[in-house]
Design a protein around this motif. Structure first.
Motif, PDB file in Angstrom:
ATOM      1  N   ALA A  42       0.635  -1.438   0.104  1.00  0.00           N
ATOM      2  CA  ALA A  42       0.013   0.011  -0.004  1.00  0.00           C
ATOM      3  C   ALA A  42       1.046   1.316   0.184  1.00  0.00           C
ATOM      4  O   ALA A  42       0.609   2.397  -0.620  1.00  0.00           O
ATOM      5  N   TRP A  43       1.946   1.086   0.694  1.00  0.00           N
ATOM      6  CA  TRP A  43       3.034   2.535   0.650  1.00  0.00           C
ATOM      7  C   TRP A  43       3.586   2.727  -0.505  1.00  0.00           C
ATOM      8  O   TRP A  43       3.679   3.681  -1.178  1.00  0.00           O
ATOM      9  N   ILE A  44       3.734   1.473  -1.292  1.00  0.00           N
ATOM     10  CA  ILE A  44       4.426   1.708  -2.653  1.00  0.00           C
ATOM     11  C   ILE A  44       3.502   2.161  -3.499  1.00  0.00           C
ATOM     12  O   ILE A  44       3.726   3.073  -4.504  1.00  0.00           O
ATOM     13  N   ILE A  45       2.278   1.691  -3.399  1.00  0.00           N
ATOM     14  CA  ILE A  45       0.995   2.110  -4.146  1.00  0.00           C
ATOM     15  C   ILE A  45       0.926   3.668  -4.137  1.00  0.00           C
ATOM     16  O   ILE A  45       0.890   4.450  -5.287  1.00  0.00           O
ATOM     17  N   ASN A  46       0.922   3.945  -3.033  1.00  0.00           N
ATOM     18  CA  ASN A  46       0.996   5.425  -2.575  1.00  0.00           C
ATOM     19  C   ASN A  46       2.053   6.204  -3.084  1.00  0.00           C
ATOM     20  O   ASN A  46       1.737   7.520  -3.601  1.00  0.00           O
ATOM     21  N   ALA A  47       3.185   5.894  -3.179  1.00  0.00           N
ATOM     22  CA  ALA A  47       4.316   6.554  -3.486  1.00  0.00           C
ATOM     23  C   ALA A  47       4.255   6.589  -5.089  1.00  0.00           C
ATOM     24  O   ALA A  47       4.640   7.777  -5.972  1.00  0.00           O
ATOM     25  N   VAL A  48       3.762   5.409  -5.702  1.00  0.00           N
ATOM     26  CA  VAL A  48       3.459   5.676  -7.593  1.00  0.00           C
ATOM     27  C   VAL A  48       2.502   6.728  -7.513  1.00  0.00           C
ATOM     28  O   VAL A  48       2.588   7.323  -8.607  1.00  0.00           O
ATOM     29  N   ALA A  49       1.289   6.584  -6.918  1.00  0.00           N
ATOM     30  CA  ALA A  49       0.357   7.483  -7.053  1.00  0.00           C
ATOM     31  C   ALA A  49       0.991   8.996  -7.027  1.00  0.00           C
ATOM     32  O   ALA A  49       0.319   9.859  -7.859  1.00  0.00           O
ATOM     33  N   LEU A  50       1.729   9.096  -5.814  1.00  0.00           N
ATOM     34  CA  LEU A  50       2.173  10.388  -5.800  1.00  0.00           C
ATOM     35  C   LEU A  50       3.284  11.036  -6.927  1.00  0.00           C
ATOM     36  O   LEU A  50       3.248  11.986  -7.214  1.00  0.00           O
ATOM     37  N   PHE A  51       4.025  10.013  -7.456  1.00  0.00           N
ATOM     38  CA  PHE A  51       4.994  10.249  -8.335  1.00  0.00           C
ATOM     39  C   PHE A  51       4.068  10.618  -9.860  1.00  0.00           C
ATOM     40  O   PHE A  51       4.648  11.274 -10.571  1.00  0.00           O
ATOM     41  N   VAL A  52       3.117  10.016  -9.958  1.00  0.00           N
ATOM     42  CA  VAL A  52       2.330  10.088 -11.248  1.00  0.00           C
ATOM     43  C   VAL A  52       1.581  11.427 -11.203  1.00  0.00           C
ATOM     44  O   VAL A  52       1.334  11.880 -12.298  1.00  0.00           O
ATOM     45  N   LEU A  53       1.320  11.935 -10.063  1.00  0.00           N
ATOM     46  CA  LEU A  53       0.287  13.122  -9.706  1.00  0.00           C
ATOM     47  C   LEU A  53       0.825  14.358 -10.611  1.00  0.00           C
ATOM     48  O   LEU A  53       0.160  15.020 -11.213  1.00  0.00           O
ATOM     49  N   PRO A  54       2.158  14.542 -10.768  1.00  0.00           N
ATOM     50  CA  PRO A  54       2.624  15.904 -11.572  1.00  0.00           C
ATOM     51  C   PRO A  54       2.242  15.738 -12.911  1.00  0.00           C
ATOM     52  O   PRO A  54       2.075  16.604 -13.593  1.00  0.00           O
ATOM     53  N   TYR A  55       2.150  14.325 -13.690  1.00  0.00           N
ATOM     54  CA  TYR A  55       1.809  14.226 -15.036  1.00  0.00           C
ATOM     55  C   TYR A  55       0.370  14.515 -15.282  1.00  0.00           C
ATOM     56  O   TYR A  55      -0.027  14.781 -16.345  1.00  0.00           O
ATOM     57  N   VAL A  56      -0.399  14.205 -14.126  1.00  0.00           N
ATOM     58  CA  VAL A  56      -1.750  14.527 -14.466  1.00  0.00           C
ATOM     59  C   VAL A  56      -2.317  15.815 -13.746  1.00  0.00           C
ATOM     60  O   VAL A  56      -3.023  16.702 -14.532  1.00  0.00           O
ATOM     61  N   PHE A  57      -1.666  16.516 -12.930  1.00  0.00           N
ATOM     62  CA  PHE A  57      -1.992  17.897 -12.246  1.00  0.00           C
ATOM     63  C   PHE A  57      -0.508  18.809 -12.312  1.00  0.00           C
ATOM     64  O   PHE A  57       0.302  18.430 -11.400  1.00  0.00           O
ATOM     65  N   PRO A  58      -0.462  19.706 -13.104  1.00  0.00           N
ATOM     66  CA  PRO A  58       0.782  20.239 -13.337  1.00  0.00           C
ATOM     67  C   PRO A  58       1.095  21.311 -12.037  1.00  0.00           C
ATOM     68  O   PRO A  58       2.259  21.758 -12.290  1.00  0.00           O
ATOM     69  N   TRP A  59       0.329  21.545 -11.167  1.00  0.00           N
ATOM     70  CA  TRP A  59       0.767  22.601 -10.075  1.00  0.00           C
ATOM     71  C   TRP A  59       1.343  21.719  -8.827  1.00  0.00           C
ATOM     72  O   TRP A  59       1.808  22.205  -7.937  1.00  0.00           O
ATOM     73  N   VAL A  60       1.741  20.539  -9.179  1.00  0.00           N
ATOM     74  CA  VAL A  60       2.145  19.783  -8.219  1.00  0.00           C
ATOM     75  C   VAL A  60       3.540  19.089  -8.726  1.00  0.00           C
ATOM     76  O   VAL A  60       3.384  18.592  -9.960  1.00  0.00           O
ATOM     77  N   ARG A  61       4.638  19.232  -8.102  1.00  0.00           N
ATOM     78  CA  ARG A  61       5.870  18.656  -8.468  1.00  0.00           C
ATOM     79  C   ARG A  61       6.621  17.735  -7.752  1.00  0.00           C
ATOM     80  O   ARG A  61       6.800  18.218  -6.439  1.00  0.00           O
ATOM     81  N   ILE A  62       7.122  16.922  -8.057  1.00  0.00           N
ATOM     82  CA  ILE A  62       8.246  15.954  -7.124  1.00  0.00           C
ATOM     83  C   ILE A  62       9.301  15.787  -8.023  1.00  0.00           C
ATOM     84  O   ILE A  62       9.389  15.490  -9.132  1.00  0.00           O
ATOM     85  N   ASP A  63      10.278  16.067  -7.206  1.00  0.00           N
ATOM     86  CA  ASP A  63      11.594  16.091  -7.895  1.00  0.00           C
ATOM     87  C   ASP A  63      12.558  14.894  -8.283  1.00  0.00           C
ATOM     88  O   ASP A  63      12.935  14.647  -9.370  1.00  0.00           O
ATOM     89  N   ASP A  64      12.169  13.741  -7.553  1.00  0.00           N
ATOM     90  CA  ASP A  64      12.601  12.334  -7.594  1.00  0.00           C
ATOM     91  C   ASP A  64      11.934  11.342  -7.110  1.00  0.00           C
ATOM     92  O   ASP A  64      10.980  11.741  -6.050  1.00  0.00           O
ATOM     93  N   PRO A  65      12.026   9.948  -7.425  1.00  0.00           N
ATOM     94  CA  PRO A  65      11.200   8.998  -6.809  1.00  0.00           C
ATOM     95  C   PRO A  65      11.297   8.717  -5.586  1.00  0.00           C
ATOM     96  O   PRO A  65      10.565   8.373  -4.638  1.00  0.00           O
ATOM     97  N   MET A  66      12.538   8.982  -4.737  1.00  0.00           N
ATOM     98  CA  MET A  66      12.862   8.882  -3.596  1.00  0.00           C
ATOM     99  C   MET A  66      11.969  10.062  -2.848  1.00  0.00           C
ATOM    100  O   MET A  66      11.449   9.601  -1.690  1.00  0.00           O
ATOM    101  N   THR A  67      11.884  11.137  -3.188  1.00  0.00           N
ATOM    102  CA  THR A  67      10.983  12.089  -2.439  1.00  0.00           C
ATOM    103  C   THR A  67       9.435  11.608  -2.728  1.00  0.00           C
ATOM    104  O   THR A  67       8.808  12.001  -1.436  1.00  0.00           O
ATOM    105  N   ALA A  68       8.957  10.971  -3.522  1.00  0.00           N
ATOM    106  CA  ALA A  68       7.792  10.455  -3.715  1.00  0.00           C
ATOM    107  C   ALA A  68       7.470   9.403  -2.345  1.00  0.00           C
ATOM    108  O   ALA A  68       6.680   9.293  -1.998  1.00  0.00           O
ATOM    109  N   VAL A  69       8.516   8.688  -2.335  1.00  0.00           N
ATOM    110  CA  VAL A  69       8.414   7.550  -1.155  1.00  0.00           C
ATOM    111  C   VAL A  69       8.425   8.100  -0.051  1.00  0.00           C
ATOM    112  O   VAL A  69       7.600   7.831   0.862  1.00  0.00           O
TER     113      VAL A  69
END
Length: 115
Positions: free
Chosen positions: A6-33
């Motif tokens: 579930a934690w990995i799923i939420n990290a992936v969802a958070l990492f995908v979010l900037p591609y769907v919603f441009p006002w949110v930005r994640i610098d790298d995958p570790m930040t999403a985790v």
């Protein structure tokens, strides 16, 4: 094992979010985790207290104030975790909604297959 998935799923969802919603930005995958971990902790520990404290307002608004609480917590996590950026309050509200939808969709697909 289910909690880690579930934690990995939420990290992936958070990492995908900037591609769907441009006002949110994640610098790298570790930040999403890290942000997914902090979001999980905030939603587990702080959100229930806020929901109880704001129950009268939530009842008056027929539950719509929950979106404000989710947005505020999402925005707060963006301020606490470096590398996770949200443009403003309304971006946080809509980002939290889209994040929840993506996380729910991935969880329903992956956790059902994991049973």
């Amino acid at each position: 094992m289910r909690l880690i998935l579930a934690w990995i799923i939420n990290a992936v969802a958070l990492f995908v979010l900037p591609y769907v919603f441009p006002w949110v930005r994640i610098d790298d995958p570790m930040t999403a985790v890290v942000a997914a971990l902090v979001l999980g902790l905030v939603n587990t520990l702080i959100r229930p207290i806020l929901v109880i404290l704001t129950l009268p307002v939530t009842l008056i608004t027929l539950g719509l104030f929950i979106f404000v609480i989710n947005g505020l917590l999402f925005w707060a996590v963006a301020h606490w975790v470096s590398g996770f950026h949200v443009a403003g309050f309304w971006a946080a509200v809509f980002g939290a909604i889209v994040y929840s939808i993506i996380s729910w969709a991935l969880s329903s697909i992956l956790l059902r297959a994991h049973r």
